[in-house]
Design a protein around this motif. Structure first.
Motif, short mmCIF file in Angstrom:
data_model
loop_
_atom_site.label_atom_id
_atom_site.label_comp_id
_atom_site.label_asym_id
_atom_site.label_seq_id
_atom_site.Cartn_x
_atom_site.Cartn_y
_atom_site.Cartn_z
N UNK A 182 0.84 -1.20 0.00
CA UNK A 182 0.00 0.00 0.00
C UNK A 182 0.88 1.25 0.00
N UNK A 183 0.49 2.23 -0.79
CA UNK A 183 1.23 3.49 -0.86
C UNK A 183 0.35 4.71 -0.66
N UNK A 184 -0.95 4.56 -0.83
CA UNK A 184 -1.90 5.67 -0.61
C UNK A 184 -2.79 5.25 0.56
N UNK A 185 -2.33 5.56 1.76
CA UNK A 185 -2.98 5.05 2.97
C UNK A 185 -3.78 6.16 3.66
N UNK A 186 -5.07 5.98 3.68
CA UNK A 186 -5.98 6.92 4.34
C UNK A 186 -5.97 6.67 5.85
N UNK A 187 -6.15 7.76 6.62
CA UNK A 187 -6.25 7.63 8.08
C UNK A 187 -7.50 8.35 8.57
N UNK A 188 -8.33 7.65 9.34
CA UNK A 188 -9.49 8.26 9.99
C UNK A 188 -9.09 8.54 11.43
N UNK A 189 -9.03 9.81 11.79
CA UNK A 189 -8.56 10.21 13.12
C UNK A 189 -9.66 10.05 14.17
N UNK A 190 -9.24 10.01 15.43
CA UNK A 190 -10.16 9.92 16.55
C UNK A 190 -10.54 11.30 17.06
N UNK A 191 -11.20 11.35 18.21
CA UNK A 191 -11.65 12.63 18.77
C UNK A 191 -10.49 13.55 19.13
N UNK A 192 -10.70 14.83 18.95
CA UNK A 192 -9.69 15.81 19.36
C UNK A 192 -9.52 15.75 20.88
N UNK A 193 -8.40 16.27 21.36
CA UNK A 193 -8.08 16.40 22.79
C UNK A 193 -7.63 15.10 23.45
N UNK A 194 -7.71 13.97 22.75
CA UNK A 194 -7.33 12.71 23.37
C UNK A 194 -5.89 12.34 23.06
N UNK A 195 -5.18 11.86 24.07
CA UNK A 195 -3.81 11.40 23.87
C UNK A 195 -3.78 10.24 22.89
N UNK A 196 -4.80 9.39 22.92
CA UNK A 196 -4.84 8.23 22.01
C UNK A 196 -4.90 8.66 20.55
N UNK A 197 -5.67 9.70 20.26
CA UNK A 197 -5.77 10.21 18.89
C UNK A 197 -4.41 10.71 18.41
N UNK A 198 -3.75 11.51 19.25
CA UNK A 198 -2.45 12.06 18.88
C UNK A 198 -1.42 10.96 18.67
N UNK A 199 -1.35 10.00 19.59
CA UNK A 199 -0.32 8.96 19.50
C UNK A 199 -0.53 8.05 18.31
N UNK A 200 -1.79 7.74 18.00
CA UNK A 200 -2.05 6.87 16.84
C UNK A 200 -1.73 7.61 15.54
N UNK A 201 -2.00 8.89 15.51
CA UNK A 201 -1.68 9.69 14.32
C UNK A 201 -0.17 9.78 14.15
#
Length: 337
Positions: A182-201
Motif C-alpha cells: 500500500x502506498x496511498x494510505x488513508x487515516x481516519x482520526x479519533x476525537x480531538x483532545x485525546x492522547x490516544x488520537x495524537x499517539x495513533x496519528x
C-alpha cells in the motif's frame, strides 16, 4: 414490614453484656473470655448479624469502595477493562462504584463529586473525549484520594496511569500496510483532545516516513465529521487509495460502508486495519484486521496501581505502557505489482 437489622446492642441485651464486649468479641479484641466470645459469635450467626458498613467505615476511615469512571459500557474494550479491574479489587475486599461519563465532561465532573461524597478510597478513571479541563481531577488528588488514569491520560495531571502503546500499535498497523504494497494510505482520526488520537496519528506518520511515503493531507479525515461516509467515498474516488487505517474498529466499519457503496472490494482493492479488536472486527465480512490493546491487562494493572497508592500514599509514581498486538485477518492482502 421491613425486617429490623440486628445490631450489636440487640446481641448485648440478649446476653446481658455491654455493646463494647460484643464489639470486642466480634472483632477479635481482648478482655473477653473464650467462653463468652464463642457465645456471642454463636448468637450473632443465629440472629443474622452483619456489621454496619457505614459505621465500620467511619471507625476505620476507610470505606473499602473504589470509584470507577468509564465513558460507556457498550464498548467491549471497557467491559473487558472492567473485568480486569474487578478481578483485582474483589480479591482485595473492595466494592466498585461505577459511573459513566457518556464522553461528556460535565457528567464526568458530577461523577467525580459523587464518588468523593461517597468517600471512596480511590478512583480509577478514563478521561472523556470532550475533556479540556482537569481541575476536577486535581481536586481528587487535593482531597488526598488516590487517582489512577487508564486508557487515556493528561500530561497536566501527575498521577499513576496505564495506557496501551498507541504509537507502536498504530505504527505496526501502517507498517504492515506498507509492507504488503500500500502506498496511498488513508487515516481516519479519533476525537480531538485525546492522547490516544495524537499517539495513533504519530504512529501513522512515522510508518509512512519509514517507507519514504510522503504525507498526503487529503488522506487524513476527521472521524467526528457527520458526513464521514461521504468524505471517505470522495477520498476513495479521487485519490486512488489502496490502504486505510482507522482510529477504531467502528470507524473502520464506516470505511467498509463507503467501499461497499462504491463497489470497491476489500481486500482486493483496499486493505483496511482498525483498532481495539472489538467483537465487530470478527463479525463483519471480510473479518477486520485490527490492533489489540490488552484491555483486561490494562484493568488489572490499573487496579493494582490504585491499591498500591491506597496502601502507600508515598509510593513512587507508577506508569505503564502496555504492548499492543497486531491481529491480521481477511481485510488485508498483499498487492501485486
Amino acid at each position: 414490614m421491613k425486617k429490623k437489622r440486628t445490631s450489636i446492642t440487640d446481641i448485648a441485651n440478649t446476653l446481658q453484656v455491654t455493646p463494647s464486649t460484643v464489639s470486642r468479641a466480634l472483632n477479635g479484641g481482648g478482655k473477653v473470655s473464650e467462653k463468652k466470645r464463642l457465645e456471642i459469635i454463636s448468637l450473632a450467626k443465629k440472629l443474622g448479624y452483619r456489621p454496619n458498613p457505614i459505621a465500620k467505615s467511619l471507625l476505620e476511615n476507610r470505606t473499602n469502595t473504589i470509584g470507577l469512571i468509564i465513558p460507556e459500557f457498550t464498548h467491549h474494550f471497557y467491559s473487558r477493562m472492567l473485568s480486569g479491574i474487578e478481578s483485582v479489587t474483589s480479591k482485595a475486599g473492595y466494592q466498585l462504584l461505577i459511573c459513566t461519563s457518556n464522553e461528556d465532561q460535565n457528567q464526568e465532573i458530577k461523577s467525580i463529586h459523587t464518588l468523593l461524597d461517597a468517600r471512596v478510597d480511590g478512583i480509577i478513571a478514563t478521561i472523556s473525549k470532550m475533556n479540556d479541563k482537569f481541575e476536577h481531577l486535581q481536586e481528587v488528588m487535593d482531597n488526598d484520594t488516590p487517582l489512577v488514569l487508564v486508557d487515556r491520560f493528561s500530561e497536566e495531571i501527575e498521577t499513576p496511569y496505564v495506557i496501551s502503546d498507541d504509537f507502536k500499535g498504530a505504527f505496526s498497523a501502517v507498517d504492515h500496510l506498507c509492507q504488503i504494497g500500500c502506498r496511498k494510505i488513508m487515516h481516519i482520526k479519533g476525537p480531538d483532545n485525546l492522547s490516544t488520537t495524537f499517539n495513533r496519528f504519530m504512529g501513522y506518520k512515522e510508518a509512512l516516513r519509514k517507507h519514504e511515503i510522503e504525507l498526503d493531507e487529503r488522506l487524513i479525515l476527521e472521524g467526528s465529521n457527520p458526513d464521514l461516509v461521504e468524505k471517505i467515498k470522495s477520498c476513495l474516488e479521487n485519490n486512488w487509495v489502496d490502504g486505510a487505517f482507522a482510529y477504531s474498529d467502528y470507524l473502520a466499519f464506516e470505511i467498509y460502508k463507503a467501499a461497499s457503496q462504491l463497489t470497491i472490494p476489500i481486500p482486493g482493492q483496499l486493505s483496511v486495519i482498525g483498532y481495539a479488536d472489538e467483537p465487530i472486527s470478527t463479525y463483519i465480512n471480510p473479518t477486520l484486521s485490527t490492533v489489540n490493546q490488552q484491555p483486561f491487562e490494562m484493568g488489572v494493572t490499573g487496579a493494582k496501581y490504585l491499591l498500591n497508592k491506597i496502601n502507600d500514599p508515598e509510593i513512587a509514581l507508577e506508569i505503564k505502557n502496555l504492548e499492543t498486538k497486531l491481529v491480521i485477518r481477511e481485510s488485508c492482502r498483499r498487492l501485486e505489482g
